[in-house]
Write an enzyme that holds these catalytic residues in place. Structure first.
Site, mmCIF file in Angstrom:
data_model
loop_
_atom_site.group_PDB
_atom_site.id
_atom_site.type_symbol
_atom_site.label_atom_id
_atom_site.label_comp_id
_atom_site.label_asym_id
_atom_site.label_seq_id
_atom_site.Cartn_x
_atom_site.Cartn_y
_atom_site.Cartn_z
ATOM 1 N N LYS A 186 8.943 7.365 -1.314
ATOM 2 C CA LYS A 186 8.171 6.128 -1.285
ATOM 3 C C LYS A 186 7.812 5.823 0.161
ATOM 4 O O LYS A 186 8.685 5.661 1.010
ATOM 5 C CB LYS A 186 8.984 4.980 -1.882
ATOM 6 N N LYS A 239 5.037 7.943 -4.352
ATOM 7 C CA LYS A 239 4.314 6.669 -4.313
ATOM 8 C C LYS A 239 3.911 6.331 -2.894
ATOM 9 O O LYS A 239 4.747 6.453 -2.007
ATOM 10 C CB LYS A 239 5.253 5.586 -4.859
HETATM 11 C C1 PBG Z 1 9.398 -3.147 -4.909
HETATM 12 C C2 PBG Z 1 8.137 -2.492 -5.273
HETATM 13 C C3 PBG Z 1 6.900 -2.490 -4.608
HETATM 14 C C4 PBG Z 1 6.008 -1.796 -5.416
HETATM 15 C C5 PBG Z 1 6.724 -1.351 -6.519
HETATM 16 N N1 PBG Z 1 8.033 -1.777 -6.397
HETATM 17 C C6 PBG Z 1 6.484 -3.175 -3.374
HETATM 18 C C7 PBG Z 1 7.011 -2.778 -2.072
HETATM 19 O O1 PBG Z 1 7.775 -1.830 -1.910
HETATM 20 O O2 PBG Z 1 6.675 -3.502 -1.139
HETATM 21 C C8 PBG Z 1 4.547 -1.576 -5.134
HETATM 22 C C9 PBG Z 1 3.707 -1.344 -6.330
HETATM 23 C C10 PBG Z 1 2.247 -1.453 -6.119
HETATM 24 O O3 PBG Z 1 1.739 -1.655 -4.999
HETATM 25 O O4 PBG Z 1 1.540 -1.355 -7.119
HETATM 26 N N2 PBG Z 1 10.118 -2.609 -3.873
#
Ligand code: PBG
Length: 312
Positions: A186, A239
């Site tokens: 991520k 992601k």
């Molecule tokens: C929580 C989380 C996030 C997303 C999914 N789970 C936000 C982040 O990490 O700031 C992002 C999902 C999206 O942008 O569609 N940690």
């Protein structure tokens, strides 16, 4: 080569990849207010109250989409995000409601950021996000989701060792059948912008760069994935998706594991905005983007486009 493209029948026959509703997971936001609220930064996406979940999830199921990814937005936030593991919390209630009314796979996001007053994904002490103190809380969240009936828990916090901690906690409590899908690679991405508005989860100080990955690093992404597999992840996720197709490709090639890709909020909203301006053909662009993610190596795609794509 052009003989192969001569007509529609031939082209269909020779298609190498295809995206269907069965390849998609639809993210759903659920909140504690008693109304459906459109998310401004994500036109066409909504925050749902528990009372409307039956309707929307039935629709998802009828369109042949196999599952949803659930995000909760609590009314109360505190330093430790304690609403996140409340057995009567918003997500826990949502899981039960969806399970009672559909046969969808219910995947839940395991993270603290929507629940903490500071908006970080872990426990904060003197301005530092503490890794090991967070693991305990993440395990409690996962256990509460499993008890409510979740099929797959998906930790998105990027703390080290969370997959192992969650696996142990689930197994200790006889939830050895619950899968873990880790947000393994991520990245620290500006494409999460619209989501943070949607989920009210922007950090109140600093940013997430001590836990989310630097977009410049792919070898580090492979190490992240490898560790999560060792710790017991059943499915790994990359992601965001579109700016990271090379990462999806390398991860699939190297590990040959069930691999998911998250087509995130910013990727959705950019398409919506350009389409609203009349600059692109929305439907065709969505087809092309989802296809690209699958071609890169994703087995399935978590996407806000899922509902529209499946309806068309
Ligand atoms: C929580 C989380 C996030 C997303 C999914 N789970 C936000 C982040 O990490 O700031 C992002 C999902 C999206 O942008 O569609 N940690």
């Amino acid at each position: 080569m052009r003989r192969l493209r001569k007509n529609e029948k031939l082209r269909e026959l020779l298609k190498e990849y295809n995206v269907t509703s069965k390849d998609l997971i639809y993210p759903i936001f659920v909140h504690e207010k008693n109304k459906v609220e459109e998310i401004q930064s994500m036109p066409g996406q909504f925050r749902y109250p528990i009372s409307k979940l039956k309707e929307i999830t039935k629709k998802v199921e009828d369109l042949g989409i196999p599952g949803i990814l659930l995000f909760g937005m609590p009314e109360k936030k505190d330093e430790l995000g304690s609403e996140s593991f409340n057995e009567k919390g918003v997500v826990q209630k949502a899981i039960r409601t969806i399970k009672e009314n559909t046969n969808l796979l219910v995947i839940t996001d395991i993270c603290l950021c929507q629940y903490t007053s500071h908006g970080h994904c872990g426990v904060v002490c003197d301005g530092i996000i503490k890794n090991d103190d967070t693991l305990n809380l993440l395990s409690r969240i996962a256990l509460s989701h499993a008890k409510a009936g979740a099929d797959i828990v998906a930790p998105s916090d990027m703390m080290d060792g969370r997959v192992n901690a969650i696996r142990s906690e689930l197994d200790k409590n006889s939830f050895e059948d619950i899968l873990i899908m880790s947000y393994a690679a991520k990245f620290l991405s500006s494409f999460y912008g619209p989501f943070r508005e949607a989920a009210h989860s922007a950090p109140t100080f600093g940013d997430r760069r001590t836990y989310q990955m630097d977009p410049a690093n792919i070898l580090e992404a492979l190490r992240e994935v490898e560790l999560d597999i060792q710790e017991g992840a059943d499915i790994i996720m990359v992601k965001p998706a579109l700016a990271y197709l090379d990462v999806i490709f390398r991860v699939k090639e190297k590990f040959e594991m069930p691999t998911a890709a998250y087509n995130v909020s910013g990727e959705y909203s950019m398409v919506k905005a350009a389409s609203k301006m009349g600059w692109i053909d929305e439907k065709k662009v969505i087809d092309e983007l989802l296809l690209a993610i699958k071609r890169a190596g994703a087995d399935f795609i978590i996407s806000y486009f899922a509902l529209d794509y499946a309806s068309l």
